[in-house]
Design a protein around this motif. Structure first.
Motif, short mmCIF file in Angstrom:
data_model
loop_
_atom_site.label_atom_id
_atom_site.label_comp_id
_atom_site.label_asym_id
_atom_site.label_seq_id
_atom_site.Cartn_x
_atom_site.Cartn_y
_atom_site.Cartn_z
N ASP A 120 0.86 -0.99 -0.25
CA ASP A 120 0.04 0.01 -0.04
C ASP A 120 0.93 1.07 0.13
O ASP A 120 1.84 1.50 0.85
CB ASP A 120 -0.89 0.20 1.27
CG ASP A 120 -1.72 1.09 1.54
OD1 ASP A 120 -1.88 1.95 0.49
OD2 ASP A 120 -2.77 1.00 2.07
N ARG A 125 3.56 -0.75 3.31
CA ARG A 125 3.35 -2.09 3.91
C ARG A 125 2.87 -3.11 2.93
O ARG A 125 1.82 -2.69 2.19
CB ARG A 125 2.93 -2.09 5.27
CG ARG A 125 3.94 -1.56 6.31
CD ARG A 125 3.19 -0.87 7.48
NE ARG A 125 3.86 -0.06 8.30
CZ ARG A 125 4.97 -0.56 9.16
NH1 ARG A 125 5.08 -1.58 9.43
NH2 ARG A 125 5.63 0.57 9.65
N PRO A 126 2.94 -4.22 3.21
CA PRO A 126 2.18 -5.11 2.15
C PRO A 126 0.50 -5.08 2.76
O PRO A 126 0.19 -4.61 3.99
CB PRO A 126 2.54 -6.64 2.78
CG PRO A 126 3.37 -6.33 3.99
CD PRO A 126 4.17 -5.02 3.87
N THR A 128 -3.13 -6.79 3.80
CA THR A 128 -3.27 -7.93 4.44
C THR A 128 -4.32 -8.92 3.45
O THR A 128 -4.81 -8.28 2.58
CB THR A 128 -4.38 -7.58 5.64
OG1 THR A 128 -5.28 -6.97 5.25
CG2 THR A 128 -3.54 -6.96 6.75
#
Lengths: 249, 1104
Positions: A120, A125-126, A128
């Motif tokens: 994102d 961060r990745p 979810t």
């Protein structure tokens, strides 16, 4: 042959698995929702799969396959062995439960891959997995049962990247090359680089850069070509994301 | 909910007096209500509020005015602390004049989940009213709040509430009621006594000779006036003193004597008209004076009014009238003739013994004014510098100095959200009332000239702002929320629009150039009136108030001061705010609202002292709160006020790790596993045994491996790898894990590692950071050294030595992400029988491996020298063989990174695994012969082949799952120990230690609890122990689940152990269960039969 109703065995919940061999049709009668379990190895008990331990040429009519045909096509008359072969190779109608689980786990798998490969932009961060699943729904992605999860995940990512806040995570690599190639190399690599994190020209040319994972091969080739195979690079991380927990304050 | 009755005259008359009272320190009382949940705090505040006309007296005790939230009203419990300022006319006994007092009253929640709010209330006040339900007696929260009050240096007074229940519900006789009250009082005093004893113990420990100074033993005694008896619902309260005055007149006795004797074992001798201590002389009918003169009278009123005998209504009225006359009350006929006897009773009782007057008088008499209290609390406010009381700040704070040249010191205990329009409308209301004032030409009765002229000035400024706000108002939505700072001013006078320094909680006066200081203009000040806010131009020392406009400056708590950094010493932050123990992960329902949710989370954690919000490495948004109820409230706030998005909540993900045990799994399991992983991998039996005999000091890893090696060839058949895996010793893995930061700075900077060897730092700007990095690297080195020593002590010198040698000469990389706790070892140098073509020259290793070897470095002078030389000769041409070697090295390392970042069990990262490459064979002729490789570049092939081979090697080495463990401290009362242990063992908890805390009778139990099991733990624990256990949890360590996830029952005995119903391994094997759970979550293949018994499926065919 005279059919005697007294000896008739009525089967319920039948799934027929068919195999055509040498122009002959062989069928076995199985329980529904069991064949796929057998195929992926979770069900090991053949008796749990087969309704009747016999090979038919037509299950619904109750016609048992000819011994001669069996010998001809399978080179054996061992019914169990033949059943196993038919189970493994034959075609069948997949039942509802089986289809559902296959579909669900595929969606999960795709979402997991997407979540691992994307970031994102806002948080760096990745995503979810739950978010990835939602995003998939948002772009109306329909899951094709025959394609591999990874392939479909890449498709999803491509579509998601059109929206502005999700990107495929960059790959972090560290390039090392003799100094004399540095300028040339940098120029050639320019179009693959998303950002340069650090650079050092002491002794050797060394740089930590972020690239799009899709261009890994090109970068590999370029580095080799440009540096006359003297330069090389290490993959520092497959998906560059921000690490550690962050307080929201 | 009842409509509020809010007379317009109230706000005008009382604010006038309030604003003027604010400057008179001795006329201010700041206090809060503390109690166990449901003991009647908010109901009591109601009766105080009704005294000022904010709500009608009839509704007092029922509408719970300060519970302004909807869910507070619905559930009937308070969830936040809120403040209201009241004015109380106190009749001074001596001078017989009426003095006005400003009462800043804070209501606090009683539920365990909100003890953070209690702390926040306590940091604002000087005194506390502790409310105890006489029927329920002392409860767990009563203990807690008394403890907290003592820690905060706040003086308590006691109210025994719900006296009416003794009579109406329990139907006790007055004497029984008295005994019960006495018992409750004793319980409360026991708590105080224990606290006192503990404190003395502590002091004695600190200073050897216990100075036994006159222990200022404070206890609750009705005769001293610090205990009141009340019934909030019926609106009455009294202290012994109130009756003393009445009876002094009646019996012609001294009031002073009566005060002392109206409580306790004192008896009135009717014949002698004397007070005696022995009841015998009076006879059978003896009862303490408290019973005879107080309780019996009240009881009679209750009995008379509430009795349900079949008298006609007129008789009832007549009866009521008699009482009213006797008590000399002034009761309206309407109230007297009320159909509901209870209502009539309430009217009478609240007229006879008005609760508000009694309680407020008690506050005025018994609780200290801000100046006194602040002097007493100096040590609590500034605990860091106990002996340094000469400073200007101490002077000002201890005197509660409100002169204009005193430094301004303000403490902010929390930020709370209020609807924006309530601020604006309050502004308007206050203007209206000022206009009114101007018309009257003089203001209220207490305003003096001074106030008047300043008010005129304000009026003009306020008029200007109104123009603005009315325009704004149209634009703004009506429901918009904003944050007010809940503030207490300790010294100085704060004017609106002044510029001050804001010190965050992390500010440390020792570091002057700290980032936690801000200079901010304080724009608007508000008087807190429960749900309403009245804008004020200034506030002076000793008051509680609200500040608007600090939303972006303050996070949770802060100190605001006029002193610049360096001179200012900020207040100590709240004492031990309860750590949040319940966590949830959340997602917005629509992913595009993520940023809105994040903003909301930030606001939420700002407005609540014990909320934590953070974003995890995996991108999850986590909200942590003190309890289930607290979380529920937070989520509601998020949905409705702060974020206004739909939220989906789930338990947060638990991360696992995968490791190996070194115990190979049995053959059949192994072969089936291999089929799944990769078909091309071959298992080679390990023939190390004789090799081991031959040469144990060889730097080969094979003697660590007790199981087969694994071999894999790249798709084009050029490179063949042979690999084995075995566990890293625990200390080493831990050391690597701890030093990840240092290792990162070592690897991930592009600066040449040569720099580390040559110890030269060239660029000036980098020197500082480099220095820091270097020290951390040195620390990491030491840690690893220590770990190796530890191995030596536990497993013997030889093992340690071979590890040392192996790491030193063969370490290639760490993983995952090059910093993790897994090690990759390169092929051993000079392998004998296989004629290694490939053995990388050490000095030609890329930086990563070199740095690693430096880190694991074992001093070896010769080699060191050689290394340096080699570095100097770096420009020498590389042969193509070396280049190929380097390429292979990099690819294998990449494969290792991939493999370690997601293991084969459930794609979780590996922990403490050492992979050893035993052999690399390159088929050179074949490599040369390939012109165009159909399988893509060699590096890619090597990556995937090495990844596969590592994964299989991992499986061959006996995989195990690791789970995170919380360390859990539970405070529990003795009677709840049983259920607590039961719950712990049900949840796989392990009790480490159980200590009894001296004197108080509660235990502190520490236990290890798996994170997976912790989610509903707090809630269930509280339920099972009726709220008397309160846990605190923090992450402690990773623990291997010592169970093979592939274990299947084989022998008959093992089969017998399984439950008869379900003999599947997946339900009897914990490790397997967890693995399956994770795999299912990730959409990975799970071995699960869709249908357990084929015959038992529902028959779906319709035709028969």
């Amino acid at each position: 042959m005279l059919k005697q109703p007294v000896t008739q065995v009525r089967l319920t919940n039948v799934i027929v698995v068919r195999l055509k061999k040498n122009g002959k049709r062989f069928e076995i009668a199985c329980y529904r929702n069991k064949v796929l379990s057998w195929r992926n190895g979770t069900e090991k008990d053949l008796d749990e799969v087969l309704q009747v331990e016999n090979v038919f040429s037509n299950v619904s009519k109750g016609i048992v396959a000819n011994k001669k045909d069996l010998m001809e096509c399978f080179q054996t008359t061992d019914i169990r062995k033949i059943c196993v072969e038919i189970l493994n190779k034959g075609e069948l109608q997949i039942s509802d439960k089986e289809r559902n689980t296959v579909y669900e786990s595929l969606v999960h798998e795709i979402a997991t891959i997407v979540a691992n490969k994307c970031i994102d932009l806002e948080t760096n961060r990745p995503l979810t997995v739950a978010r990835a699943e939602k995003e998939m729904k948002n772009i109306h992605f329909s899951v094709a049962p025959k394609k591999s999860a990874k392939q479909q995940a890449l498709e999803v990512i491509r579509k998601l990247e059109e929206k502005n806040h999700i990107r495929r995570a960059s790959m972090r690599i560290k390039i090392q090359a003799p100094l004399k190639y540095a300028e040339q190399l940098k120029q050639r690599l320019q179009r693959y680089i998303t950002s340069i994190e650090s650079e050092d020209t002491e002794g050797n040319f060394k740089a930590v850069i972020l690239i799009d994972p899709g261009s890994y091969r090109e970068v590999d080739d370029t580095v080799k070509e440009e540096t006359n195979r003297e330069g090389f690079f290490e993959v520092l991380s497959l998906a560059a994301v921000e690490e550690g927990e962050k307080r929201l304050d | 909910m009842a409509k509020l009755h809010r007379p317009s005259s109230f706000s005008s008359s009382s604010t006038v007096s309030l604003t003027s009272l604010q400057c008179q320190v001795e006329r201010i009382r700041n206090f809060c209500f503390l109690a166990h949940v449901d003991h009647g705090k908010t109901a009591l505040t109601d009766s105080l509020i009704s005294r000022n006309g904010v709500i009608s007296q009839r509704l007092a005790g029922k509408i719970r005015y300060l519970d302004s939230r909807e869910d507070e009203q619905l559930r009937g419990i308070t969830m936040k602390s809120s403040a209201i300022s009241l004015c109380h006319p106190y009749r001074n006994q001596e001078s017989n004049s009426v003095d006005y007092y400003l009462m800043n009253l804070i209501d606090s929640p009683g539920h365990v989940d909100f003890s953070g709010e209690v702390l926040c209330a306590l940091s604002m006040v000087d005194g506390a009213i502790v409310v105890v339900d006489v029927v329920e007696g002392v409860c767990s929260q009563t203990h807690t709040v008394l403890q907290l009050a003592a820690e905060a240096g706040v003086r308590p007074v006691l109210v025994l509430n719900k006296m009416d229940r003794l009579f109406v519900e329990l139907k006790l006789s007055p004497l029984e009621a008295y005994q019960r009250i006495a018992r409750v009082l004793e319980q409360v005093n026991v708590i105080l006594g224990i606290q006192e004893a503990e404190k003395q113990l502590e002091d004695a420990e600190i200073a050897e000779e216990s100075t036994n100074d006159e222990a200022s033993e404070y206890s609750f005694a009705p005769e001293t006036g610090n205990v009141a008896f009340a019934s909030a619902i019926d609106g009455w309260a009294f202290r012994v003193g109130d009756f003393a005055a009445i009876y002094a007149e009646k019996f012609k006795m001294k009031e002073r004597v009566l005060r002392k004797t109206l409580w306790g074992e004192y008896y009135y001798h009717p014949k002698q008209k004397r007070i005696v201590r022995k009841p015998d002389s009076i006879g059978k009918n003896a009862r303490p004076m408290f019973v005879q003169f107080i309780l019996e009278n009240i009881w009679t009123v209750y009995q008379q009014v509430l009795s349900e005998d079949s008298a006609s209504f007129e008789d009832v009225i007549e009866r009521r009238k008699r009482i009213v006359d006797k008590l000399g009350l002034d009761l309206a006929a309407r109230e007297l003739r009320h159909k509901e006897p209870r209502m009539a009773l309430q009217a009478m009782m609240s007229r006879w013994l008005p609760a508000a007057d009694c309680l407020l008088d008690m506050v005025v008499e018994m609780l200290p004014d801000p100046a006194t209290a602040q002097r007493e609390r100096l040590d609590v406010l500034f605990p860091s510098e106990k002996n340094n009381h000469n400073d200007i700040i101490y002077q000002a704070v201890s005197r509660c100095d409100n002169s204009p040249n005193a430094p301004v010191m303000i403490y902010i205990s929390k930020m709370f959200s209020v609807p924006l329009h309530s601020l604006n409308s309050s502004l308007q209301r206050s203007i209206e009332h000022r206009r009114e004032l101007a018309h009257r030409g003089g203001g209220g009765d207490v305003t003096n000239k001074n106030n008047n002229c300043t008010e005129h000035k304000e009026e003009s400024t306020i008029a200007m702002t109104t123009k603005k706000t009315s325009a704004e108002q149209q634009l703004e939505e009506t429901k918009k929320e904003t944050l007010l700072a809940f503030a207490r001013i300790f010294s100085g006078t704060l004017e609106a629009n002044s510029v001050l320094f804001v010190y965050g909680p992390r500010y440390d006066p020792k570091y002057l150039e700290h980032s936690c200081v801000d200079q901010v203009e304080i724009s608007r000040l508000f008087l807190l009136m429960g749900r309403d806010f009245i804008e004020i131009p200034r506030i002076s020392a000793g008051n509680v108030f609200g500040i608007y406009g600090l939303e972006n400056v303050i996070f949770k708590t802060a100190t605001i001061s006029s002193l610049p950094p360096g001179e200012c010493i900020p207040f100590a932050p709240l004492k031990n705010p309860p750590a949040p123990v319940v966590r949830v992960a959340m997602e917005p329902k629509y992913p595009e609202q993520l940023s809105q949710l994040k903003k909301g989370l930030r606001l939420l954690s700002q407005s609540d002292p014990c909320v934590e919000t953070y974003i995890t490495e995996s991108g999850e948004l986590i909200l942590a709160g003190a309890g289930e109820l607290h979380l529920e409230r937070c989520l509601k706030d998020l949905r409705e006020i702060f974020a206004r998005v739909e939220i989906e909540v789930s338990p947060p993900l638990v991360y696992f790790k995968e490791t190996v045990s070194g115990i190979p799994p049995n053959e059949s399991v192994l072969s089936s596993l291999l089929q799944e992983e990769s078909a091309t991998v071959v298992i080679v039996p390990n023939n190390c045994s004789h090799e081991e005999k031959r040469n144990t000091t060889n730097n080969k890893a094979s003697h660590f491996i007790k199981h087969p090696l694994v071999e894999e060839v790249t798709s084009n058949g050029v490179v063949k790898l042979r690999v084995g895996a075995f566990p890293l010793p625990k200390p080493l893995a831990e050391a690597l894990e701890c030093s990840s930061d240092a290792i990162r700075s070592l690897f991930l900077t592009s600066s040449s590692v040569a720099g580390w060897f040559q110890q030269s730092v060239r660029s000036n700007t980098q020197r500082v950071s480099k220095h820091a990095a270097e020290t951390s690297i040195q620390e990491a080195k030491k840690r690893i050294q220590r770990a190796i020593e530890e191995i030596a002590s536990t497993e013997g010198e030889q093992v340690a030595a071979s590890w040392k040698r192996m790491l030193c000469s063969r370490a290639w990389s760490l993983g995952p992400r090059r910093i993790g706790p897994n090690i990759l070892l390169g092929p051993p140098k000079g392998g004998e029988e296989d004629k290694n073509w490939f053995s990388l020259d050490r000095r030609r290793l890329p930086d990563g491996a070199l740095a690693l070897q430096y880190l694991l470095d074992i001093q070896d002078d010769e080699e060191e020298e050689e290394k340096r030389q080699s570095l100097d000769e770096k420009d020498e041409e590389d042969g193509w063989e070396t280049r190929l070697a380097i390429e292979l090295h990099n690819s294998i390392v990449s494969g290792f990174q991939v493999a370690t970042s997601s293991g084969p069990l459930c794609e979780e990262p590996m922990y403490g695994v050492c992979f050893s490459i035993e052999q690399i064979v390159v088929d050179l002729p074949r490599l040369v012969s390939i012109q165009v490789d159909p399988y893509g570049p060699l590096s890619g092939q090597v990556i995937s082949a090495s990844k596969d081979v590592f994964r299989v090697a991992f499986l061959c080495a006996g995989p195990r799952l690791m789970e995170p463990i919380f360390h859990c401290d539970i405070q529990v009362y003795q009677d709840a120990l049983g259920p607590m242990y039961g719950l712990l063992s049900k949840r796989r908890g392990k009790v480490v230690n159980a200590d009894m805390k001296e004197g108080i009778g509660f235990f502190v139990v520490s236990a290890y609890l798996p994170v997976v099991e912790s989610f509903a733990f707090v809630d269930i624990l509280r339920k099972e122990t009726s709220g008397s256990a309160s846990p605190q949890m923090i992450f402690s360590h990773w623990e291997v689940i010592d169970k093979d996830p592939f274990w299947m029952p084989t022998t008959e005995e093992e089969l017998e152990e399984l439950s008869l119903e379900d003999t599947t391994a997946s339900r009897n094997n914990l490790a397997r269960k967890l693995v399956d759970q994770i795999r299912r979550r990730k959409g990975l293949k799970v071995e699960q039969k869709l249908v357990e018994k084929a015959e038992r499926q529902r028959n779906l065919s319709r035709k028969k």
